[in-house]
Scaffold this motif. Structure first.
Motif, PDB file in Angstrom:
ATOM      1  N   UNK A   8      25.418  99.504  -9.006  1.00 48.35           N
ATOM      2  CA  UNK A   8      24.275 100.394  -9.196  1.00 48.35           C
ATOM      3  C   UNK A   8      24.157 100.741 -10.673  1.00 48.35           C
ATOM      4  N   UNK A   9      22.938 100.840 -11.157  1.00 47.75           N
ATOM      5  CA  UNK A   9      22.723 101.302 -12.530  1.00 47.75           C
ATOM      6  C   UNK A   9      21.355 101.954 -12.619  1.00 47.75           C
ATOM      7  N   UNK A  10      21.224 102.856 -13.572  1.00 46.20           N
ATOM      8  CA  UNK A  10      19.920 103.460 -13.789  1.00 46.20           C
ATOM      9  C   UNK A  10      19.092 102.525 -14.663  1.00 46.20           C
TER      10      UNK A  10
ATOM     11  N   UNK B 188      14.342 110.087 -22.666  1.00 44.96           N
ATOM     12  CA  UNK B 188      14.156 111.346 -21.944  1.00 44.96           C
ATOM     13  C   UNK B 188      12.870 112.021 -22.398  1.00 44.96           C
ATOM     14  N   UNK B 189      12.472 113.002 -21.657  1.00 46.70           N
ATOM     15  CA  UNK B 189      11.266 113.741 -21.992  1.00 46.70           C
ATOM     16  C   UNK B 189      10.242 113.622 -20.894  1.00 46.70           C
ATOM     17  N   UNK B 190       9.372 114.594 -20.834  1.00 45.69           N
ATOM     18  CA  UNK B 190       8.370 114.623 -19.775  1.00 45.69           C
ATOM     19  C   UNK B 190       7.344 113.500 -19.881  1.00 45.69           C
TER      20      UNK B 190
ATOM     21  N   UNK C 259       8.870 108.266 -20.936  1.00 48.41           N
ATOM     22  CA  UNK C 259       9.881 107.639 -20.099  1.00 48.41           C
ATOM     23  C   UNK C 259       9.642 106.137 -20.095  1.00 48.41           C
ATOM     24  N   UNK C 260      10.671 105.390 -20.451  1.00 50.39           N
ATOM     25  CA  UNK C 260      10.571 103.936 -20.388  1.00 50.39           C
ATOM     26  C   UNK C 260      11.678 103.415 -19.490  1.00 50.39           C
ATOM     27  N   UNK C 261      11.485 102.229 -18.992  1.00 52.79           N
ATOM     28  CA  UNK C 261      12.431 101.636 -18.062  1.00 52.79           C
ATOM     29  C   UNK C 261      12.933 100.311 -18.634  1.00 52.79           C
ATOM     30  N   UNK C 262      14.218 100.055 -18.427  1.00 55.21           N
ATOM     31  CA  UNK C 262      14.828  98.796 -18.849  1.00 55.21           C
ATOM     32  C   UNK C 262      15.995  98.527 -17.921  1.00 55.21           C
ATOM     33  N   UNK C 263      16.045  97.366 -17.335  1.00 56.86           N
ATOM     34  CA  UNK C 263      17.153  97.035 -16.437  1.00 56.86           C
ATOM     35  C   UNK C 263      18.469  97.046 -17.203  1.00 56.86           C
ATOM     36  N   UNK C 264      19.465  97.673 -16.627  1.00 54.30           N
ATOM     37  CA  UNK C 264      20.792  97.728 -17.225  1.00 54.30           C
ATOM     38  C   UNK C 264      21.789  96.944 -16.374  1.00 54.30           C
ATOM     39  N   UNK C 265      21.256  96.026 -15.595  1.00 57.59           N
ATOM     40  CA  UNK C 265      22.076  95.148 -14.755  1.00 57.59           C
ATOM     41  C   UNK C 265      21.668  93.708 -15.028  1.00 57.59           C
ATOM     42  N   UNK C 266      22.663  92.861 -15.307  1.00 52.48           N
ATOM     43  CA  UNK C 266      22.404  91.438 -15.524  1.00 52.48           C
ATOM     44  C   UNK C 266      23.217  90.636 -14.525  1.00 52.48           C
ATOM     45  N   UNK C 267      22.585  89.619 -13.947  1.00 54.94           N
ATOM     46  CA  UNK C 267      23.247  88.730 -12.990  1.00 54.94           C
ATOM     47  C   UNK C 267      23.258  87.320 -13.588  1.00 54.94           C
ATOM     48  N   UNK C 268      24.431  86.693 -13.553  1.00 55.94           N
ATOM     49  CA  UNK C 268      24.590  85.299 -13.956  1.00 55.94           C
ATOM     50  C   UNK C 268      25.197  84.575 -12.761  1.00 55.94           C
ATOM     51  N   UNK C 269      24.658  83.394 -12.458  1.00 49.07           N
ATOM     52  CA  UNK C 269      25.136  82.697 -11.259  1.00 49.07           C
ATOM     53  C   UNK C 269      25.175  81.193 -11.478  1.00 49.07           C
ATOM     54  N   UNK C 270      26.277  80.580 -11.069  1.00 48.08           N
ATOM     55  CA  UNK C 270      26.391  79.138 -10.873  1.00 48.08           C
ATOM     56  C   UNK C 270      26.540  78.973  -9.375  1.00 48.08           C
TER      57      UNK C 270
ATOM     58  N   UNK D  11      24.610 103.491 -25.631  1.00 48.65           N
ATOM     59  CA  UNK D  11      23.556 103.252 -26.613  1.00 48.65           C
ATOM     60  C   UNK D  11      22.833 101.948 -26.281  1.00 48.65           C
ATOM     61  N   UNK D  12      21.530 102.039 -26.065  1.00 54.49           N
ATOM     62  CA  UNK D  12      20.749 100.875 -25.630  1.00 54.49           C
ATOM     63  C   UNK D  12      20.783  99.746 -26.652  1.00 54.49           C
ATOM     64  N   UNK D  13      20.730 100.065 -27.939  1.00 56.07           N
ATOM     65  CA  UNK D  13      20.752  99.000 -28.949  1.00 56.07           C
ATOM     66  C   UNK D  13      22.075  98.245 -28.921  1.00 56.07           C
ATOM     67  N   UNK D  14      23.172  98.948 -28.630  1.00 56.54           N
ATOM     68  CA  UNK D  14      24.489  98.284 -28.562  1.00 56.54           C
ATOM     69  C   UNK D  14      24.607  97.413 -27.324  1.00 56.54           C
ATOM     70  N   UNK D  15      24.138  97.923 -26.184  1.00 58.53           N
ATOM     71  CA  UNK D  15      24.219  97.122 -24.958  1.00 58.53           C
ATOM     72  C   UNK D  15      23.302  95.915 -25.051  1.00 58.53           C
ATOM     73  N   UNK D  16      22.096  96.095 -25.599  1.00 60.60           N
ATOM     74  CA  UNK D  16      21.190  94.957 -25.736  1.00 60.60           C
ATOM     75  C   UNK D  16      21.718  93.942 -26.748  1.00 60.60           C
ATOM     76  N   UNK D  17      22.343  94.423 -27.820  1.00 64.43           N
ATOM     77  CA  UNK D  17      22.937  93.511 -28.803  1.00 64.43           C
ATOM     78  C   UNK D  17      24.051  92.681 -28.194  1.00 64.43           C
TER      79      UNK D  17
END
Length: 141
Positions: free
Chosen positions: A16-18, A23-25, A28-39, A52-58
């Protein structure tokens, strides 16, 4: 606040991930914080991120680049060609260290913490494991 959760259950695993990135009324933006890789038939990997979103995206961009470039170069190390579950998680930790080496000093100079947490779930060879990586690339099962 951001979160991610990985649980081992009798029948498999739950992740599960948000997806809220600001933040703020009225901002509000949305970005998936779950990645699936499959063979198919070999392994499935799930990476959850918080911090930190920039660190996770990097970090995820480095993983994706290696995977993309590895299609043309069988010698290139990438997330789907690690031999063991532990090697897979150590590979992810190495990408966190790459981002840390590149960005930590500048972030801290501007008053920001180097804040990234990843949960890596791996299903391969009828085994499921969940690992957590933290800054400094400590890896915990």
């Amino acid at each position: 606040m951001t979160y991610c959760l990985g649980m081992l259950c009798r029948a498999g695993a739950v992740f599960l991930s948000d997806s809220r990135t600001s933040a703020g009324m009225d901002n509000i933006t949305m970005r998936s914080k779950m990645r699936i890789y499959e063979n198919s038939g070999d392994r499935v990997l799930c990476i959850l991120s918080s911090g930190n979103l920039s660190l996770t995206q990097g970090t995820m961009a480095l993983i994706d680049d290696d995977l993309h470039l590895g299609g043309n170069d069988p010698e290139r190390e990438h997330i789907m060609n690690r031999q063991t579950l532990y090697e897979t998680v150590r590979y992810v930790g190495s990408k966190v260290r790459e981002v840390e080496h590149r960005d930590r000093e500048a972030l801290e100079a501007d008053g920001y913490d180097f804040n990234i947490r990843l949960i890596v779930g791996v299903s391969a060879n009828r085994r499921i494991q969940i690992w957590q990586t933290n800054p400094g690339s400590r890896v915990y099962p």
